[in-house]
Write a protein that holds these residues in place. Structure first.
Motif, PDB file in Angstrom:
ATOM      1  N   GLU A 220      23.144  55.580  76.358  1.00 13.27           N
ATOM      2  CA  GLU A 220      21.905  56.139  76.904  1.00 13.27           C
ATOM      3  C   GLU A 220      22.140  57.543  77.459  1.00 13.27           C
ATOM      4  O   GLU A 220      21.312  58.437  77.293  1.00 13.27           O
ATOM      5  CB  GLU A 220      21.343  55.231  78.017  1.00 13.27           C
ATOM      6  N   ARG A 221      23.285  57.749  78.102  1.00  5.59           N
ATOM      7  CA  ARG A 221      23.617  59.066  78.678  1.00  5.59           C
ATOM      8  C   ARG A 221      23.954  60.075  77.577  1.00  5.59           C
ATOM      9  O   ARG A 221      23.595  61.245  77.674  1.00  5.59           O
ATOM     10  CB  ARG A 221      24.778  58.930  79.644  1.00  5.59           C
TER      11      ARG A 221
ATOM     12  N   ARG B 210      28.315  56.117  78.214  1.00  2.49           N
ATOM     13  CA  ARG B 210      27.256  55.167  77.897  1.00  2.49           C
ATOM     14  C   ARG B 210      26.313  55.769  76.859  1.00  2.49           C
ATOM     15  O   ARG B 210      25.933  56.939  76.957  1.00  2.49           O
ATOM     16  CB  ARG B 210      26.480  54.795  79.144  1.00  2.49           C
TER      17      ARG B 210
ATOM     18  N   ALA C 209      20.664  61.017  75.999  1.00  5.71           N
ATOM     19  CA  ALA C 209      19.858  61.834  76.913  1.00  5.71           C
ATOM     20  C   ALA C 209      20.341  63.283  76.887  1.00  5.71           C
ATOM     21  O   ALA C 209      19.540  64.225  76.845  1.00  5.71           O
ATOM     22  CB  ALA C 209      19.934  61.273  78.329  1.00  5.71           C
ATOM     23  N   GLY C 210      21.659  63.482  76.888  1.00  9.13           N
ATOM     24  CA  GLY C 210      22.217  64.827  76.762  1.00  9.13           C
ATOM     25  C   GLY C 210      21.886  65.451  75.420  1.00  9.13           C
ATOM     26  O   GLY C 210      21.600  66.655  75.324  1.00  9.13           O
TER      27      GLY C 210
ATOM     28  N   LYS D 161      29.732  61.459  80.226  1.00  8.41           N
ATOM     29  CA  LYS D 161      29.599  60.004  80.387  1.00  8.41           C
ATOM     30  C   LYS D 161      29.662  59.346  79.011  1.00  8.41           C
ATOM     31  O   LYS D 161      29.245  59.921  78.024  1.00  8.41           O
ATOM     32  CB  LYS D 161      28.266  59.635  81.050  1.00  8.41           C
TER      33      LYS D 161
ATOM     34  N   THR E 216      27.831  65.605  78.033  1.00 11.18           N
ATOM     35  CA  THR E 216      27.346  64.583  78.958  1.00 11.18           C
ATOM     36  C   THR E 216      28.344  64.138  80.014  1.00 11.18           C
ATOM     37  O   THR E 216      27.934  63.711  81.087  1.00 11.18           O
ATOM     38  CB  THR E 216      26.904  63.329  78.188  1.00 11.18           C
TER      39      THR E 216
END
Length: 145
Positions: A22-23, A20, A26-27, A18, A16
């Motif tokens: 959420e990130r 966070r 999501a990945g 990132k 990812t």
């Protein structure tokens, strides 16, 4: 899908870029969509896309209705890492607020008060231990299917 601290750092580095939650998730969801599941034994599962592999451990869960889950989390006032697998949502929030937005039904429920993590979903929870490059046998299995 819950993450160990090591797995979180590996996912940030390899998928990812990132930090966070959420990130990261999501990945992770994108990786799960393109991966295949290999059951190694009754405790260990490997999810691989042919290039990378997630090594996971199965967690014991309880199958509860949404009302029973609400009762269990009603006393908690601290923020937890909450994961709803079916809706593909993950947030760092108070569990009582997180559970309010979920649809009625029966779910696998796992909560670790020590690590402050909560999992709700139709499938059994998996604890991601690490992400690593896929081994030769795993790459071959993905090519065959």
């Amino acid at each position: 899908m819950l993450l160990t601290r090591h797995a979180r750092e590996r996912l940030v580095k390899r998928l990812t870029k990132k930090r966070r939650p959420e990130r990261i998730y999501a990945g992770l969801w994108a990786f799960l969509d393109r991966s295949q599941r290999i059951d190694v034994n009754e405790r260990v599962v490997i999810l691989t896309d042919g290039r990378k592999s997630l090594v996971c451990a199965r967690l014991e869960c309880e199958v509860l209705s949404l009302e029973e889950i609400k009762k269990r989390v009603s006393e908690i006032s601290e923020a937890y890492e909450c994961v709803f697998f079916d809706g593909r949502t993950a947030r760092h929030t108070v569990p009582r607020k997180f559970v309010e937005g979920l649809p009625d039904g029966r779910y696998c429920f796992y909560m670790n008060r020590e690590k402050k993590s909560l999992y709700i979903g139709s499938e059994e929870p998996l604890l991601i231990i690490t992400i690593r490059p896929a081994k030769g046998a795993e790459r071959e299995k993905v090519k065959r299917e």
